[in-house]
Design a protein around this motif. Structure first.
Motif: not given
Lengths: 375, 140
Positions: A273-295
């Protein structure tokens, strides 16, 4: 302890015994009394007076049965306690006991047998604490918990029934529009065809919403904890989303992720869900950059899923996690408003927390804490 | 019209008469030559089954069974059905589930050895043809 062998030691010892007696006399939180072999009261302290209401003069010489209800006396509970204490040395009991004014209190009783030098029981020391307040508080908490559980069950049942019963008429609607088109299609013009489409689309959307509602209510039933390799999980999600990732020209950077104990299917849904959202709610004309980290933190894992998308205004940071809450028009961003509600429920199932850090136009970072669980 | 060995009739059991109508239409459109009987409750369904003579043209080879019915449910029907004499039983029982929303019903249908399949409503002509092809011999 050594045996006193001089007169001075004996005096000292007597002095201590006296102080002990005085202390027992003064203790207010515990009723401390001595009973003879058959349970007649021989001594009485302040605590006993406070808890049970009798003064020493009123009570000394009476049998301790007076603290028990008629029912208890009928079953000979007091006698049984004495016999058991005599046999075992010390016993603990809890139960409702009777005060002087005939009101009840919840007593926690320790009864210890006292022996003479030959080992014969010569009496008993009885220490009682009044736990009525704790008992009532426990009862209230227990009642609340039961009430919540009952309400939850009702709610689940309600959602299920509602979804089922809503689904049937909807199905008829769709079926008969279809039948109408099939059997009478040629009689209608283009406008009528468009109307049919709207009806069909509306019905299908509603069907979807109901499905989501039911999925949400069913989430977390019949599940068990297991070891979940989050790295593998993220890889499989990326492969499931490969078409969307490619279409959005997104880059997803996943830093090393832990293996943790959790609910696998639900965690899969959470990250998907979180990744889909990050892909979906992208800025028009800007390629999404998504980062996943754990600490690793003291008692939990903290995951951060960041994007460079449209972001979320501060006033909506709470609202986005509620079911069926949408911030955008359907034409702009497709969706049911259920994804993040699912996420929240999943994280809470794990005893964790989810929140978002964001500024409009500057991307979002979803923070998830998942406490360490054990199998 | 396509004819199949031992398949004369289909019994529809659904409390919703519109669903029965839609399913009747779907079977008609499938081109399979069968007599469709629709009943709206479990009692009528059991009565229909036990009243059919072997020679009857309406003797069903397939039952499409709704689960969620008021009063006696599809599961109640199955309980009574299991107790029927063999001569009243049919070749194929399919449970028709309102939606794919309840995995519990699917699981239960899977565990019943008389239920060969479960399908999600509405029945469509191609679903019916597939079902018939799977369980019956085509007669030319």
């Amino acid at each position: 302890m050594t045996t006193p062998n001089t007169a001075g030691d004996a005096l000292q010892s007597d002095h201590i015994k006296l102080r002990l007696l005085q202390m027992m006399e003064e203790v207010e939180d515990y009723a401390i009394l001595l009973l003879d072999q058959s349970g007649n009261i021989e001594s009485w302290n302040k605590g006993a007076q406070r808890i049970k209401g009798y003064s020493a003069e009123e009570v000394i010489g009476k049998n301790f049965r007076i603290f028990y209800s008629a029912a208890d006396c009928l079953m000979d509970t007091p006698g049984e306690i004495l016999r058991e204490a005599a046999a075992k040395g010390t016993i603990n009991r809890e139960g409702w006991r009777v005060k002087k004014d005939q009101s009840m209190f919840w007593g926690s009783v320790t009864m210890t047998a006292i022996h003479d030098e030959q080992g014969a029981t010569i009496g008993f020391a009885k220490i009682t604490r009044d736990l009525t307040q704790q008992r009532l508080a426990e009862k209230t908490i227990r009642q609340h918990a039961q009430q919540i559980e009952r309400k939850n069950k009702e709610l689940e049942q309600f959602v299920y029934i509602a979804s089922h019963d809503l689904q049937e008429p909807l199905l008829n609607l769709t079926n008969f529009v279809e039948l109408l088109q099939y059997e009478y299609g040629p009689l209608f013009d283009e406008t009528a065809g468009m109307y049919f489409d709207v009806i069909t689309q509306g019905a299908s959307r509603m069907r979807n919403l109901i499905r989501c509602l039911l999925d949400y209510s069913r989430l977390g039933q019949q599940i068990e904890l297991k070891e979940v390799d989050c790295q593998a999980l993220l890889e499989s999600i990326q492969s499931d989303l490969s078409v969307s990732i490619k279409n959005a020209q997104a880059t997803i950077h996943v830093e090393p992720l832990p293996t943790l104990v959790g609910y696998e299917t639900e965690l899969n849904q959470l990250f998907q869900n979180l990744l889909s959202n990050a892909l979906k709610f992208r800025k028009p004309g800007i390629a999404p950059q998504i980062q996943v980290r754990a600490e690793r933190q003291a008692t939990s894992w903290c995951f951060r899923i960041s994007d460079n998308g449209i972001g979320i205004a501060p006033e909506f940071k709470e609202k986005i996690f509620l079911i069926f809450q949408r911030l955008h028009e359907r034409e702009a961003y497709e969706g049911n408003g259920i994804g993040l509600a699912h996420c929240k429920k999943i994280v809470e199932m794990h005893g964790g927390d989810i929140s978002v850090e964001s500024e409009p136009g500057r991307g979002s970072t979803f923070l998830i804490t998942l406490p360490f669980l054990s199998l | 019209m396509k004819k199949y060995q031992d398949l004369h009739g289909v019994l529809l059991v659904d409390d919703d008469r519109f669903t029965n109508l839609i399913h009747t239409k779907a079977i008609e459109r499938s081109g399979v030559d069968v007599v469709v009987t629709a009943v709206s409750n479990v009692t009528d369904a059991l009565a229909f089954l036990t009243e059919q003579e072997d020679s009857s043209q309406a003797k069903p080879g397939i039952i499409l069974l709704d689960i969620n019915m008021p009063g006696l449910s599809g599961w109640d029907f199955m309980k009574a059905y299991h107790a029927l004499e063999d001569r009243f039983k049919v070749k194929v029982i399919v449970t028709m589930l309102t939606t794919s929303l309840n995995p519990d019903d699917e699981e239960r249908a899977r565990l019943d050895n008389q239920i060969v399949n479960f399908l999600h409503k509405p029945l469509r002509p191609e679903m019916f043809i597939e079902l018939v092809e799977e369980h019956f011999e085509r007669q030319f």
